[in-house]
Design an enzyme around this catalytic site. Structure first.
Site, PDB file in Angstrom:
ATOM      1  N   ASP A   1       1.176  -1.127   0.190  1.00 30.36           N
ATOM      2  CA  ASP A   1      -0.246  -0.036   0.008  1.00 30.36           C
ATOM      3  C   ASP A   1       1.015   1.170  -0.019  1.00 30.36           C
ATOM      4  O   ASP A   1       1.444   1.651   1.111  1.00 30.36           O
ATOM      5  CB  ASP A   1      -0.652  -0.517   0.764  1.00 30.36           C
ATOM      6  CG  ASP A   1      -1.838   0.954   1.141  1.00 30.36           C
ATOM      7  OD1 ASP A   1      -2.191   1.958  -0.060  1.00 30.36           O
ATOM      8  OD2 ASP A   1      -2.674   1.366   1.968  1.00 30.36           O
TER       9      ASP A   1
ATOM     10  N   ASP B   1      -3.419   2.794  -6.360  1.00 35.10           N
ATOM     11  CA  ASP B   1      -1.619   2.601  -5.562  1.00 35.10           C
ATOM     12  C   ASP B   1      -1.603   1.192  -3.917  1.00 35.10           C
ATOM     13  O   ASP B   1      -0.815   0.851  -2.992  1.00 35.10           O
ATOM     14  CB  ASP B   1      -1.897   3.688  -4.270  1.00 35.10           C
ATOM     15  CG  ASP B   1      -3.233   4.164  -3.343  1.00 35.10           C
ATOM     16  OD1 ASP B   1      -4.550   3.139  -3.984  1.00 35.10           O
ATOM     17  OD2 ASP B   1      -3.278   4.129  -2.325  1.00 35.10           O
ATOM     18  N   GLU B   2      -2.017  -0.022  -4.474  1.00 33.53           N
ATOM     19  CA  GLU B   2      -1.916  -1.195  -3.759  1.00 33.53           C
ATOM     20  C   GLU B   2      -2.510  -2.186  -4.221  1.00 33.53           C
ATOM     21  O   GLU B   2      -3.368  -2.170  -5.726  1.00 33.53           O
ATOM     22  CB  GLU B   2      -3.376  -1.146  -2.827  1.00 33.53           C
ATOM     23  CG  GLU B   2      -4.694  -1.059  -2.714  1.00 33.53           C
ATOM     24  CD  GLU B   2      -5.700  -1.324  -1.864  1.00 33.53           C
ATOM     25  OE1 GLU B   2      -4.672  -1.587  -0.674  1.00 33.53           O
ATOM     26  OE2 GLU B   2      -6.677  -0.470  -1.896  1.00 33.53           O
TER      27      GLU B   2
END
Length: 351
Positions: free
Chosen positions: A8, A103-104
């Protein structure tokens, strides 16, 4: 036993901006919509979070908490480009990568030959590569399944790593607050608390049957997660189950007829995005002036404007005098029409 890593990125959009604009690094910074246009915060950096600013907060409220906040619209094309670079790093270690957003992602490194198969060392090297090559930081969790890896990645944020080996799972889960479980929002946490349930260990006391009676399918899922059970595999492609569009209004509206007019403006864009695919249901979403929201859905085989209008009027009854700040409409795709998608795209996201 699987070896799963959840990576993350730390305040991703804001981190990219701070990297590209070093003069912004130590000041409160947020990416989001204009306060004058009822915008919301997409993300913010840690100096801004010190003021209580968070994602999904109204921009005007964020500026009230921190008048010196630098609020910028952001550059989605740049964020997507950087996200692609991050994924290229992931794929050096395993082909089993499941993006959740820009983003993860989950990575299954069970059979990875890197570092003698050590998931801990792989996670450390991924974080090193992201930092060295992109000048960004990432937090990671290592665990035997996806659920636990995601929880673990939050333990040492920002720029941290938390490893949960199989032998430690039972003790870790027993003390885990239910509010930390994915899917347990504020209202569900309040319902659980009213039953005297605060930690996963207490789920064993109430039992699976009682949880299912009170919470349906979600109750059975709670029972599993409360014991650290998650059999889901890392999926290299994600399936889009719905298509929708929504808009945040400049000023609140108070009459259902106004909501229908907004809906009619959204309708052509919904049909364009649907592109003739078969559906099995339609849903109307309203967000009220106090930021609570409601949805109302019906089964249908075709997108029906008249049905959408009726649902909008029915949902409006739940306003109980409150103004409405957001109107949205979406359709649920049939299984055979569900399309594979990149995990980073969000339909209908309105700054």
């Amino acid at each position: 036993m699987r070896k799963i890593i959840h990576v993350d990125m730390d305040c991703f959009f804001a981190a990219v901006e701070m990297r590209d604009h070093p003069e912004w690094r130590d000041i409160p910074l947020a990416i989001g919509g204009s306060a004058s246009r009822r915008g919301v915060i997409a993300t913010c950096n840690y100096p801004a979070r010190a003021y209580g600013i968070r994602s999904a907060m109204a921009s005007h409220q964020a500026l009230q908490r921190c008048p010196q906040l630098l609020l910028i619209p952001g550059n989605m094309a740049e964020y997507k480009a950087v996200s692609q670079q991050i994924r290229e790093i992931f794929h050096r270690y395993t082909e089993l990568v499941e993006p959740l957003s820009l983003d993860e992602a989950y990575l299954d490194v069970s059979d990875s030959p890197w570092f003698g198969g050590s998931a801990t060392l792989i996670a450390e090297d991924i974080r090193r590569a992201i930092n060295d090559e992109l000048q960004l930081t990432a937090s990671a969790g290592v665990a035997p399944n996806k659920f636990l890896a995601k929880i673990a990645s939050e333990e040492n944020k920002p720029d941290g790593l938390f490893v949960l080996p199989p032998a430690a799972v039972a003790d870790f889960v027993r003390q885990l607050p239910l509010a930390k479980l994915p899917g347990v929002g504020r209202k569900t946490a309040e319902k659980l608390s009213a039953l005297g349930l605060e930690h996963c260990s207490q789920l064993l006391e109430i039992g699976e049957a009682e949880l299912a009676r009170r919470f349906g399918k979600f109750g059975r899922l709670l029972w599993q997660r409360g014991q650290g059970i998650d059999e889901r595999e890392v999926q290299t492609e994600r399936v889009r189950k719905s298509v929708g569009v929504e808009t945040t209004l400049v000023t609140d509206i108070h009459q259902p007829e106004q909501g229908v007019q907004v809906l009619l403006r959204l309708w052509p864009e919904l049909i364009r995005r649907l592109a003739g695919r078969a559906i099995k249901g339609m849903c109307i979403k309203l967000k009220f002036e106090d930021f609570t929201q409601t949805t109302l859905s019906r089964r249908c085989e075709l997108p029906q404007q008249a049905l959408a209008e009726r649902l909008c009027v029915e949902a409006w009854e739940r306003a109980r005098g409150r103004g409405v700040r957001l109107v949205g409409v979406s359709v649920e795709l049939c299984h055979e029409e569900q399309e594979r998608q990149d995990g980073g795209e969000q339909l209908g996201f309105d700054w």
